[in-house]
Design an enzyme around this catalytic site. Structure first.
Site: not given
Ligand code: GAR
Length: 207
Positions: A14, A16, A86-89, A103, A105, A132, A141
């Protein structure tokens, strides 16, 4: 003026999500986060939510996603922010909220959709890698990309070093895209992103 309402989906650390909170506190983002939704009860992001006194919601089944839809409608949620979810909606969920879901990525889409993007970019001896932000469509994606940030991959870069560099970029570009959507500066129209009412032919490049 009414604050733009958002919910955040996450599955892990988390960082982000934390960065979005920090950008709200600094006054850069004029939004509020009503809830954090997760599929992982051990996600550290849930601890961060509790610390900020933000409601948490767990999802596992399709019915749980229907409940989140109810929640979005009842609470007039404007933006759904995927931050390391990390789960597909379910496609039905995405279709109900199209144009509202963002999102982030960890790759320069359309390259490296899916998982393990950093190791794959290193293995392929890519010169550049990045992150992105895109609108979410039912195909994984694949939605229109709004903004990208990139870094050069150095010979000495390991997966962990690259991941750290990408996180830094993510923390710069995600608040920008969220701000643009919350201020109606960007809009999704089918498979395109409109920026100030003009179709974006290539993603905004963050420098
Ligand atoms: C981030 O790098 C994000 O881009 C990626 O998970 C990480 C989460 O980091 N997301 C994906 O791969 C989605 N397909 P965080 O939990 O520290 O924010």
């Amino acid at each position: 003026m009414r604050k733009v309402k958002s919910i955040v989906f996450l599955s892990g650390n988390g960082s982000n999500f934390q960065n979005i909170i920090d950008n709200i506190k600094s006054g850069f983002l004029h939004i509020e986060i009503l809830s954090v939704v997760s599929n992982n009860k051990n996600a550290y992001g849930l601890e961060r939510a509790k610390k900020e006194k933000i409601k948490t919601i767990m999802v596992n089944s399709d019915n749980d996603y229907n409940n989140v839809t109810e929640y979005i409608i009842t609470n007039s949620v404007d933006i759904v922010i995927l931050a390391g979810y990390m789960k597909i909606l379910p496609k039905s969920f995405v279709n109900k909220h199209i144009g509202k879901i963002l999102n982030i990525h960890p790759s320069l889409l359309p390259k490296y959709k899916g998982l393990n993007t950093h190791s794959r970019a290193i293995k392929d001896k890519e010169k550049y890698h990045g992150a992105s932000v895109h609108f979410v469509t039912p195909d994984l994606d694949n939605g229109p990309v709004i903004i990208q940030g990139k870094v050069e991959i150095k010979n000495s870069d390991t997966k962990d070093i690259l991941e750290e560099k990408i996180h830094k970029i993510e923390h710069e570009i995600y608040p920008l895209a969220i701000k643009w959507l919350s201020e109606k500066f960007i809009k999704q129209e089918n498979d395109k992103c409109l920026f100030n009412n003009e179709v974006l032919t290539t993603p905004i490049e963050h420098i």
